[in-house]
Design an enzyme around this catalytic site. Structure first.
Site, mmCIF file in Angstrom:
data_model
loop_
_atom_site.group_PDB
_atom_site.id
_atom_site.type_symbol
_atom_site.label_atom_id
_atom_site.label_comp_id
_atom_site.label_asym_id
_atom_site.label_seq_id
_atom_site.Cartn_x
_atom_site.Cartn_y
_atom_site.Cartn_z
ATOM 1 C CG HIS A 97 16.380 16.524 -7.767
ATOM 2 N ND1 HIS A 97 16.082 17.350 -8.825
ATOM 3 C CD2 HIS A 97 16.621 15.309 -8.311
ATOM 4 C CE1 HIS A 97 16.134 16.662 -9.943
ATOM 5 N NE2 HIS A 97 16.458 15.426 -9.661
ATOM 6 C CE LYS A 99 20.008 17.929 -10.376
ATOM 7 N NZ LYS A 99 18.562 18.089 -10.475
ATOM 8 C CG ASP A 104 38.381 28.556 -1.860
ATOM 9 O OD1 ASP A 104 38.557 27.612 -1.072
ATOM 10 O OD2 ASP A 104 39.031 28.684 -2.921
#
Length: 151
Positions: A97, A99, A104
Site C-alpha cells: 500500500h 505511495k 536520482d
C-alpha cells in the site's frame, strides 16, 4: 506546476487540486538517472505519460505495485509493462500500500496520495517532497528490500 521544483527545500502538498500531481510529474520530468516508484495503484494517465517519457529518455525506472489494482480497468500498469519498464507486482493477500518514489537518489516523494485521478480531483491527500538524507536512505533500503523479495 510548470516551474522546476527547488532541489533543496522540503515541501508539503495537498489535494484535491493539482499540487500533488504537479510535483509528481515535475519530479518524473526532472529525473536524470533513476526513478524508483513504489505505489499501490497508477491510473492517472498524466503520471503514466511522465513515467513513460522518463523511461524513453534513458532514466532507469523501476516500479513496484500491488496486484489488487494493477490490472483493473483504467490501470496504467499494463502500458508501463508493455513499454519494457521493469515492474514487480506484490501478489500476496496483503496490500503493498506504499505511495513513495525516489528520484536520482536525491529526492523522495511520500504521502497518502494515490497516483489516480480521484486523488487529484476529490480526495483529501498529502504528499511530501524531501531531500532528507536519512529518509532517502531508509526509503531506498525499503524499496531495494521489496524489489529483492518480490523479484
Amino acid at each position: 506546476a510548470t516551474a522546476a521544483p527547488s532541489s533543496a527545500a522540503d515541501e508539503a502538498f495537498f489535494s484535491p487540486g493539482d499540487a500533488c500531481l504537479g510535483r509528481i510529474v515535475s519530479r518524473l520530468n526532472g529525473a536524470r538517472r533513476t526513478a524508483d516508484l513504489c505505489v499501490f495503484t497508477i491510473t492517472d494517465d498524466r503520471i503514466a505519460n511522465a513515467i513513460l517519457a522518463a523511461h524513453q529518455r534513458g532514466v532507469k525506472v523501476r516500479v513496484i505495485t500491488d496486484n489488487d489494482k494493477a490490472f483493473d480497468e483504467g490501470s496504467d500498469i499494463p502500458r508501463l509493462q508493455a513499454a519494457g519498464i521493469p515492474l514487480l507486482v506484490d501478489q500476496t493477500p496483503a496490500h503493498m500500500h506504499h505511495k513513495f518514489a525516489l528520484f536520482d537518489r536525491s529526492r523522495l516523494l511520500n504521502g497518502s496520495y494515490n497516483w489516480t485521478r480521484s486523488a487529484a480531483n476529490v480526495n483529501q491527500e498529502n504528499l511530501i517532497d524531501t531531500g532528507d538524507p536519512a529518509l532517502l536512505a531508509r526509503f531506498q533500503q525499503e524499496f531495494d528490500s521489496l524489489w529483492a523479495k518480490l523479484g
